[in-house]
Design an enzyme around this catalytic site. Structure first.
Site, PDB file in Angstrom:
ATOM      1  N   ASP A 353      13.641  -3.892 -16.286  1.00 48.04           N
ATOM      2  CA  ASP A 353      14.783  -3.543 -17.121  1.00 48.04           C
ATOM      3  C   ASP A 353      16.077  -4.004 -16.462  1.00 48.04           C
ATOM      4  OD1 ASP A 353      15.989  -1.888 -19.360  1.00 48.04           O
ATOM      5  OD2 ASP A 353      16.830  -0.844 -17.623  1.00 48.04           O
ATOM      6  N   GLU A 389      14.157  -8.744 -17.888  1.00 54.52           N
ATOM      7  CA  GLU A 389      15.122  -8.614 -18.965  1.00 54.52           C
ATOM      8  C   GLU A 389      16.392  -9.237 -18.393  1.00 54.52           C
ATOM      9  OE1 GLU A 389      16.896  -5.307 -22.051  1.00 54.52           O
ATOM     10  OE2 GLU A 389      16.696  -4.736 -19.941  1.00 54.52           O
TER      11      GLU A 389
END
Length: 714
Positions: A353, A389
Site C-alpha cells: 500500500d 501501489e
C-alpha cells in the site's frame, strides 16, 4: 488468596526480536534506542499484572529470559524515558505497549482517554502528560509457539507472472453472506478455506487471491464514535499478527493455525495468496493519536519526524505518520515481518500500500532506496511476487512506471485510459492502445516485462464495476462525512440515468459496458486483476470509498438465481478461459511490430475499420473511437520448458467505442483461412461462428468482438 507468581529473570538474547519460546522458557527482545528503562509486563488469566525490570540492554535491544513461561502467556511493555514531544520523545510508562513483533494480539482497544499519552482536554494538548494507566483499555501481546504448523504444507503453486490472474477480495465481505459456508466460518479465514469458496474460485478460473489487509488493525476513534469501523483495515498495529476479526471462535484451531489452514487449502487448489500490506504508516496516527506501541517504545526511532519541528510527523500517507525507513531496525522489522508471512504463514507475495512512501530516503521518492536494495538481495523476498501501489499523497508521489526491476505495479494509467475510452472521451485511442498492448511506454525502457503492469479497471478503492456504469457522481453519504470523502475524478458514466433504473435500454447498455471493461481487461497484455463481486454485479450504491462500511453495502450477495446475474458470471468465466487458452495473451515480452520471416505478417497490427493499417493521421485524430488489433500467434517470442517456441492462435479484436453501429472489414488470413467469432459483447448468447477473411461484420455501438484465427496443425 492466591500467592503472587514469582518469576526468575535471566539475561536474554538480542536476537530474534520479539517473544521466542524455546520449549523451556521465553526470550523477550525489544528495540528501544532512546529508552532509559524497560519493564516487561506479564498478565495472568485474571488480568493481574506483574512488572519485571529488564536490566540487560545491548546495542539498544532490551532483553530478558523468563524460564517456565509457555505459549499463551499475555504480555506487554512499559518503557521509560524523556517525555519531550518538542524533541520527538514521547515516553510514558503509564501506557502499556504492544510488542512490535507480537505474533498474536488479544483483546480490543477501548477508546478511553487513558490510551493517550497526553491529557485530552489540556490547553497544552500533546505537550501535556497523562499519568492514567492504559492497561485496562488496550489489547495484549501473546506468546506463541514459533515452530507452530498445522501439518504438512502443500507445495506452493509458483505460477509464472505472465500466467497470473489476480482476484482482489476482502475476507469478510467475500464470505459473510455465502450460505454454502458453515455459519460459524462465515467472514473468517476458515470460510475462505471452505470447499464452496475453493470450488467457486476454481470455476471462475483465477490463479491468485489478493487479500485486503489481514494484519491486526484498529478502527479510528472518530469512526467508532459515529458507529462505523475501519472495514478495509488499512490501519495496522500488528505487522506479524493475523487480525482477530477474521478468526473463527467455534474451533480448536488458534488464529495462526486458521490462517495456515486457509493458505494450505488455496495452495492445494493451485491458487496463490498475495497479501495487501501497509508498512507506510501505523494506527497510532499523528501527534494527537493514541500511544499503543511504537510511539511509546521509541517515537523518534520508529517514526519519521519533521526536521523543523520533531513534535510533528512527516506524513506521506495522509494517515498521520510514517515509518522511519532510514532506521536499520525499522527496516529490519519490515523485512522480518515479510519473511514471517512467507516462511511461517506460507503466502506467495505482497501488494504494498502506498509503496512510494517506502521509497522516500530523505524526501523524494528514490527507486534506489535502501528498502528496494534490502528486498532485492533477500534470498526469500526476492523470489515472491512483489506489487507496488506506486503512489502516495506527498509531492512527487505518483510513480507509475518508475519502480525497479523485480517489481510489478498497480497500473493506474491502465485504469484511467480504459475507463476514458469506453466512456467515450475523445483523443483516447493512442493511450488505450498502449494499455492494451502491455504499457511498453511505461515499463520497457527500464528492462521490465509486460507483467510489470497489473492491469485493473476497478479495485476496492473506488466504484465497483456496476457502479462505474451506473453513476456519474460519488454517493458517500453513508460515510457521514457529507460526501466530502472519496475521489471526485472517477471517469465513470451512468449510461443516461443516475443510479438504479428499470429502463431496459439503459440496463442493456450498462451490461454491455461491463462486458467491454472486463473483456478489455482479460484481453490486454500484462497481469489482469479483477475486483471480487464485479462478476456478480455487486453495487455499493455509488459509494466509492466504502472503507468504513462493514455491512451489506460491502458484503457480496451470492444469490445467483437471477438469470442476468448468472449469465454475466458465465460470460466472465468464458473470458478468463479464453485468456488462459490463448498464449498470445500470456506474452512475457512486449510486441515490437516485427515481421515473421518470409511473410508480411507482424506480431501486432493496428487496423482501421476497413482493414487497412491505421495511419499516423488516424492515430492522432482525436475523434477516432473504433479500430481493430491483430495479434499474431506465430510470433509470441516465448520459449516453453523444453526450449521450443510457444505458438498459438492469432487473435483479432474489433473495438467500437463510438455511439454508432459500425461495419468492420475483417483482414485476410494466410491461405484464405477463416476467422472464428468467439465473443461479441453486444450479444453474449451468440454461438461461435466462422467468417472468411474480408468479410463484413456489423458491430453494435459500444461493443467489441473477438475472433480467433486457428493455427494450422503442424
Amino acid at each position: 488468596m492466591e500467592k503472587d507468581t514469582i518469576y526468575t529473570a535471566l539475561p536474554g538474547r538480542t536476537y530474534p526480536l520479539g517473544a521466542t519460546w524455546d520449549g523451556q522458557g521465553v526470550n523477550f527482545a525489544l528495540y528501544a534506542e532512546h529508552a532509559t528503562k524497560v519493564e516487561l509486563c506479564l498478565f495472568d488469566s485474571t488480568g493481574k499484572e506483574t512488572k519485571i525490570p529488564i536490566t540487560d540492554c545491548t546495542d539498544y535491544i532490551w532483553n530478558v529470559y523468563i524460564p517456565s513461561l509457555a505459549p499463551g502467556q499475555l504480555y506487554g511493555y512499559r518503557v521509560h524515558g524523556p517525555y519531550e514531544p518538542q524533541l520527538g520523545h514521547r515516553f510514558n510508562p503509564h501506557k502499556l505497549l504492544l510488542d512490535p513483533y507480537a505474533k498474536l494480539i488479544k483483546g480490543e482497544l477501548n477508546w478511553n482517554e487513558a490510551v493517550f499519552g497526553y491529557k485530552i482536554n489540556d490547553p497544552q494538548s500533546d505537550l501535556s502528560f497523562n499519568e492514567t494507566d492504559s492497561a485496562p483499555y488496550v489489547p495484549l501481546s501473546v506468546v506463541v509457539d514459533s515452530n507452530q504448523s498445522t501439518g504438512k504444507k502443500e507445495p506452493k503453486p509458483s505460477i509464472p507472472w505472465h500466467k497470473t490472474i489476480i482476484y482482489e477480495l476482502h475476507v469478510k465481505g467475500f464470505t459473510q453472506k455465502n450460505e454454502k459456508i458453515p455459519p460459524e466460518f462465515r467472514g473468517t479465514f476458515l470460510g475462505l478455506a471452505s470447499k464452496p469458496v475453493i470450488d467457486y474460485l476454481l470455476n471462475l478460473g483465477i490463479t491468485a487471491v489478493e487479500l485486503m489487509p489481514i494484519h491486526q488493525h484498529i478502527s479510528e476513534e472518530h469512526l467508532i464514535r459515529k458507529g462505523l469501523v475501519n472495514y478495509w483495515g488499512y490501519n495496522t498495529i500488528g505487522f506479524f499478527a493475523p487480525d482477530q476479526r477474521f478468526v473463527a471462535s467455534q474451533t480448536d484451531l488458534d488464529p495462526i493455525a486458521q490462517f495456515q489452514t486457509m493458505v494450505q487449502a488455496l495452495h492445494a487448489a493451485g491458487i496463490e495468496i498475495i497479501l495487501d500490506v501497509v508498512y507506510n504508516h501505523t494506527a497510532e496516527g499523528n501527534q494527537l493519536g493514541p500511544t499503543l506501541c511504537f510511539r511509546g517504545i521509541d517515537n523518534a526511532a520508529y517514526y519519521r519526524l519533521s526536521v523543523d519541528n520533531p513534535r510533528y510527523y512527516m506524513d506521506f500517507s495522509g494517515c498521520g505518520n510514517g515509518f522511519n525507513m532510514q532506521n536499520p531496525r525499522v527496516l529490519q522489522l519490515i523485512m522480518d515481518s515479510l519473511r514471517y508471512w512467507v516462511d511461517t504463514m506460507g503466502v506467495d507475495g505482497f501488494r504494498f500500500d502506498l509503496a512510494s512512501a517506502l521509497a522516500r530516503e530523505l524526501y523524494e521518492v528514490d527507486k534506489l532506496s535502501t528498502f528496494f536494495d534490502a528486498i532485492l538481495q533477500d534470498p526469500i523476498l526476492s523470489q515472491v511476487k512483489l506489487i507496488a501501489e506506486p503512489w502516495d499523497v506527498g509531492d512527487g508521489g505518483y510513480q507509475v512506471g518508475n519502480f525497479p526491476v523485480g517489481w510489478a505495479e498497480w497500473n493506474g494509467r491502465y485504469r484511467d485510459d480504459v475507463r476514458k475510452f469506453w466512456k467515450g472521451d475523445l483523443g483516447t485511442l493512442p493511450e488505450f492502445a498502449n494499455r492494451l498492448a502491455g504499457s511498453s511506454d511505461l515499463y520497457e525502457q527500464s528492462g521490465r516485462k509486460p507483467y510489470a503492469s497489473i492491469n485493473f479497471v476497478t479495485c476496492h478503492d473506488g466504484f465497483t464495476l456496476t457502479d462505474l456504469v451506473s453513476y456519474n457522481q460519488k454517493h458517500n453519504e453513508a460515510n457521514l462525512e457529507e460526501n466530502r470523502d472519496g475521489n471526485n475524478d472517477n471517469n465513470s458514466w451512468n449510461c443516461g440515468i443516475e443510479g438504479p433504473t428499470d429502463d431496459p435500454s439503459i440496463l442493456e447498455l450498462r451490461t454491455r459496458q461491463r462486458k467491454n471493461f472486463l473483456a478489455t481487461l482479460l484481453f490486454s497484455i500484462g497481469v489482469p486483476m479483477l475486483l471480487a463481486g464485479d462478476e456478480l454485479g455487486h453495487s455499493q450504491k455509488g459509494n466509492n470509498n466504502a472503507y468504513c462500511q462493514d455491512n451489506e453495502l460491502t458484503w457480496l450477495d451470492w444469490n445467483l438465481e437471477e438469470q442476468e446475474k448468472n449469465e454475466f458470471l458465465q460470460f466472465v468465466i468464458k473470458l478468463i478461459k479464453i485468456r488462459k487458452e490463448e498464449p498470445v495473451f500470456q506474452r512475457s515480452k512486449f510486441f515490437h511490430g516485427r515481421t515473421i520471416r518470409g511473410t508480411n505478417i507482424k506480431d501486432i497490427l493496428w487496423l482501421d475499420c476497413d482493414g487497412s493499417p491505421l495511419t499516423d493521421e488516424k492515430w492522432n485524430a482525436g475523434f477516432i473511437k473504433s479500430f481493430q488489433v491483430y495479434m499474431a500467434g506465430d510470433l509470441i517470442g516465448d520459449i516453453d520448458s523444453e526450449g521450443k517456441p510457444i505458438k498459438g492462435n492469432s487473435i483479432l479484436i474489433c473495438f467500437n467505442g463510438s455511439e454508432n453501429d459500425i461495419v468492420f472489414k475483417l483482414p485476410t488470413r494466410r491461405n484464405n483461412r477463416s476467422w472464428t467469432r468467439v465473443i461479441d459483447t453486444s450479444n453474449g448468447q451468440l454461438p461461435e461462428e466462422d467468417f472468411p477473411g474480408e468479410s463484413n461484420y456489423q458491430l453494435k455501438n459500444r461493443s467489441l468482438v473477438l475472433f480467433r484465427g486457428l493455427r494450422p496443425k503442424e
